[in-house]
Scaffold this motif. Structure first.
Motif, PDB file in Angstrom:
ATOM      1  N   ALA A 209     -19.560 -99.393  -0.530  1.00 37.28           N
ATOM      2  CA  ALA A 209     -18.940 -99.089   0.334  1.00 37.28           C
ATOM      3  C   ALA A 209     -19.478 -97.781   1.220  1.00 37.28           C
ATOM      4  CB  ALA A 209     -17.586 -98.572  -0.054  1.00 37.28           C
ATOM      5  N   LYS A 210     -20.308 -96.848   0.830  1.00 38.11           N
ATOM      6  CA  LYS A 210     -20.950 -95.995   1.645  1.00 38.11           C
ATOM      7  C   LYS A 210     -21.925 -96.676   2.561  1.00 38.11           C
ATOM      8  CE  LYS A 210     -22.980 -91.459   1.159  1.00 38.11           C
ATOM      9  NZ  LYS A 210     -23.599 -90.492   0.256  1.00 38.11           N
ATOM     10  N   GLN A 211     -22.737 -97.726   2.041  1.00 38.55           N
ATOM     11  CA  GLN A 211     -23.524 -98.325   2.760  1.00 38.55           C
ATOM     12  C   GLN A 211     -23.019 -99.224   4.008  1.00 38.55           C
ATOM     13  OE1 GLN A 211     -26.975 -98.053   2.962  1.00 38.55           O
ATOM     14  NE2 GLN A 211     -26.893 -96.464   1.489  1.00 38.55           N
ATOM     15  N   LEU A 212     -21.666 -99.925   3.585  1.00 37.63           N
ATOM     16  CA  LEU A 212     -21.139-100.479   4.703  1.00 37.63           C
ATOM     17  C   LEU A 212     -20.513 -99.627   5.833  1.00 37.63           C
ATOM     18  CD1 LEU A 212     -19.774-103.365   5.185  1.00 37.63           C
ATOM     19  CD2 LEU A 212     -17.689-102.650   3.893  1.00 37.63           C
TER      20      LEU A 212
ATOM     21  N   LEU B 182     -14.921 -89.854  -5.463  1.00 37.14           N
ATOM     22  CA  LEU B 182     -15.035 -89.781  -3.895  1.00 37.14           C
ATOM     23  C   LEU B 182     -15.838 -88.494  -3.724  1.00 37.14           C
ATOM     24  CD1 LEU B 182     -11.402 -90.963  -2.823  1.00 37.14           C
ATOM     25  CD2 LEU B 182     -13.502 -92.203  -2.187  1.00 37.14           C
ATOM     26  N   LYS B 183     -15.670 -87.228  -4.173  1.00 38.74           N
ATOM     27  CA  LYS B 183     -16.258 -85.969  -3.876  1.00 38.74           C
ATOM     28  C   LYS B 183     -17.892 -86.253  -4.098  1.00 38.74           C
ATOM     29  CE  LYS B 183     -14.333 -82.825  -6.615  1.00 38.74           C
ATOM     30  NZ  LYS B 183     -14.124 -81.669  -6.955  1.00 38.74           N
ATOM     31  N   HIS B 184     -17.986 -87.144  -5.207  1.00 41.62           N
ATOM     32  CA  HIS B 184     -19.431 -87.215  -5.668  1.00 41.62           C
ATOM     33  C   HIS B 184     -20.259 -88.194  -4.598  1.00 41.62           C
ATOM     34  CE1 HIS B 184     -22.912 -89.672  -7.491  1.00 41.62           C
ATOM     35  NE2 HIS B 184     -23.116 -88.437  -7.931  1.00 41.62           N
ATOM     36  N   GLU B 185     -19.525 -89.151  -3.985  1.00 40.29           N
ATOM     37  CA  GLU B 185     -20.160 -90.079  -3.287  1.00 40.29           C
ATOM     38  C   GLU B 185     -20.022 -89.578  -1.460  1.00 40.29           C
ATOM     39  OE1 GLU B 185     -22.522 -93.176  -2.963  1.00 40.29           O
ATOM     40  OE2 GLU B 185     -21.459 -92.684  -4.819  1.00 40.29           O
ATOM     41  N   TYR B 186     -19.177 -88.825  -1.115  1.00 40.63           N
ATOM     42  CA  TYR B 186     -19.007 -88.450   0.144  1.00 40.63           C
ATOM     43  C   TYR B 186     -18.697 -87.195   0.391  1.00 40.63           C
ATOM     44  CZ  TYR B 186     -17.684 -93.357   0.722  1.00 40.63           C
ATOM     45  OH  TYR B 186     -17.664 -94.691   0.662  1.00 40.63           O
TER      46      TYR B 186
ATOM     47  N   LEU C 216      -9.542 -89.509   3.683  1.00 40.59           N
ATOM     48  CA  LEU C 216      -9.095 -90.866   3.511  1.00 40.59           C
ATOM     49  C   LEU C 216      -8.683 -91.159   5.043  1.00 40.59           C
ATOM     50  CD1 LEU C 216      -7.153 -91.094   0.456  1.00 40.59           C
ATOM     51  CD2 LEU C 216      -9.370 -91.709   0.731  1.00 40.59           C
ATOM     52  N   PRO C 217      -9.105 -92.283   5.592  1.00 40.45           N
ATOM     53  CA  PRO C 217      -8.360 -92.876   6.741  1.00 40.45           C
ATOM     54  C   PRO C 217      -6.992 -93.390   6.598  1.00 40.45           C
ATOM     55  CG  PRO C 217      -9.976 -94.558   5.753  1.00 40.45           C
ATOM     56  CD  PRO C 217     -10.171 -93.219   5.041  1.00 40.45           C
ATOM     57  N   ASP C 218      -5.895 -92.999   7.305  1.00 42.43           N
ATOM     58  CA  ASP C 218      -4.792 -93.301   7.393  1.00 42.43           C
ATOM     59  C   ASP C 218      -4.290 -92.821   5.971  1.00 42.43           C
ATOM     60  OD1 ASP C 218      -5.022 -94.620   9.828  1.00 42.43           O
ATOM     61  OD2 ASP C 218      -5.869 -96.371   8.832  1.00 42.43           O
ATOM     62  N   PRO C 219      -4.221 -91.609   5.597  1.00 42.93           N
ATOM     63  CA  PRO C 219      -3.516 -91.415   4.361  1.00 42.93           C
ATOM     64  C   PRO C 219      -2.109 -91.776   3.925  1.00 42.93           C
ATOM     65  CG  PRO C 219      -4.081 -89.351   5.659  1.00 42.93           C
ATOM     66  CD  PRO C 219      -4.651 -90.632   6.334  1.00 42.93           C
ATOM     67  N   ASP C 220      -1.438 -91.642   5.275  1.00 39.99           N
ATOM     68  CA  ASP C 220       0.115 -91.811   5.069  1.00 39.99           C
ATOM     69  C   ASP C 220       0.221 -93.402   4.791  1.00 39.99           C
ATOM     70  OD1 ASP C 220      -0.930 -92.688   7.419  1.00 39.99           O
ATOM     71  OD2 ASP C 220       0.973 -93.177   8.292  1.00 39.99           O
TER      72      ASP C 220
END
Length: 321
Positions: A188-191, A256-260, A266-270
């Motif tokens: 996902a990170k590479q994408l 998520l903390k480890h990866e980013y 998050l996009p669109d958290p709502d």
């Protein structure tokens, strides 16, 4: 094996071991505690354990830990014989195994991701079985674990080098990319970084069901072009919503903390939400008493995740979810 997992060529690492989960539990104990090393040529598939359940790999109480390194300490804690654990605490880690071998239908039962995590964080990177339960297979894929059969293992034990493609050619194009990149998070990170080109479904214009039309409209990597899908296409699509509950949110937050990084968003958290479900009534239950602190940690970390991301909060109020 290379740290940059998986490499393009797969070999067995010098000094690492293979754990055979045999129906003869004494043989498992000898491998764990007495240094016994077996070979696939010593055994038949019928001598290996079938239907290994994820509840055996990580019983529910093990899942009160959210750190995979802690979960791995109690890998296979549910394999009990004569009232005693076959795998004592840290046994899977201390065995220095990089391959684990079983019979048919590995990973039946609950869909819990912790079962696959226990093996990976114990040092295992290759999982051998005659067949896998579908959800457990997907959990291994999402962690970047390689899955093969007993014939492949015998070749490796005889000193062969196998190309990565022998492990992944059975998959669809997107699943191949996930494994090649080391699992779902690195993929996902590479994408997101634009380093991966997603394949577009090879589907001509055709009548589609309502569900197919929704998927086609949400497809990634179509460059704005009208796309069509059909059964058996492997695709990635955006979603309109999602959720997490307190038995999983702590891991979501930490991964998520480890990866980013600490400041991930998050996009669109709502469009996403957290709610209490699995542990809502755990307080005061006698058999959960030894795990009270860990249960509260899971609740607290869900609150931290909600505050950090701004997702919708459906936490329990006065004990009602």
């Amino acid at each position: 094996m290379a740290d940059n997992w998986p490499p393009q060529e797969i070999t067995l690492s010098s000094g690492k071991r293979i754990l055979f989960l045999t129906k003869n539990l004494d043989l498992i104990r000898q491998q764990l505690y007495d240094g016994l090393n077996l070979s696939m040529s010593d055994l038949t598939v019928d001598e290996l354990l079938d239907d290994i359940n994820t509840d055996v790999m990580t019983p529910a109480w093990v899942c009160f830990d959210h750190d995979p390194a802690e979960i791995a300490k109690n890998g296979y804690a549910g394999l009990i014989h004569n009232g005693k654990r076959v795998f004592e605490e840290n046994a899977l880690i201390n065995g220095n195994f990089e391959v684990i071998v079983s019979g048919h239908r590995k990973g039946t039962g609950s869909s819990r991701e912790t079962a696959a995590q226990a093996e990976k964080w114990a040092g295992i990177r290759i999982v051998i079985a005659a067949s896998f339960a579908p959800i457990h297979e997907r959990n291994n894929i999402n962690l970047g674990q390689l899955m093969g059969d007993h014939e492949m293992l015998e070749k490796l034990q005889n000193g062969a080098t196998l190309p990565l493609c022998e492990f992944i050619d059975k998959y669809d194009p997107i699943t191949k990319l996930i494994v090649e990149n080391g699992g779902i998070f690195p993929f996902a990170k590479q994408l997101k970084s634009g380093n991966i080109d997603l394949p577009i479904p090879e589907c001509n214009q055709r009548p589609m069901t309502m569900c197919e039309k929704i998927i086609a409209k949400k497809l990634l990597a179509t460059n704005g072009k009208t796309a069509y899908v059909e059964p058996h296409n492997a695709v990635l699509a955006s979603v309109n919503g999602g959720y997490s509950h307190e038995f999983t949110t702590a891991q979501v937050h930490e991964f998520l903390k480890h990866e980013y990084g600490e400041n991930y968003s998050l996009p669109d958290p709502d469009k996403f939400a957290v709610f209490e479900d699995h542990l809502l009534y755990a307080t005061g239950v006698p058999r959960f008493g030894p795990f009270t602190d860990k249960i509260q940690t899971l609740r607290n970390m869900q609150n931290l995740f909600q505050q950090h991301t701004g997702v919708r909060d459906y936490s329990a109020k006065d004990g009602i979810s």
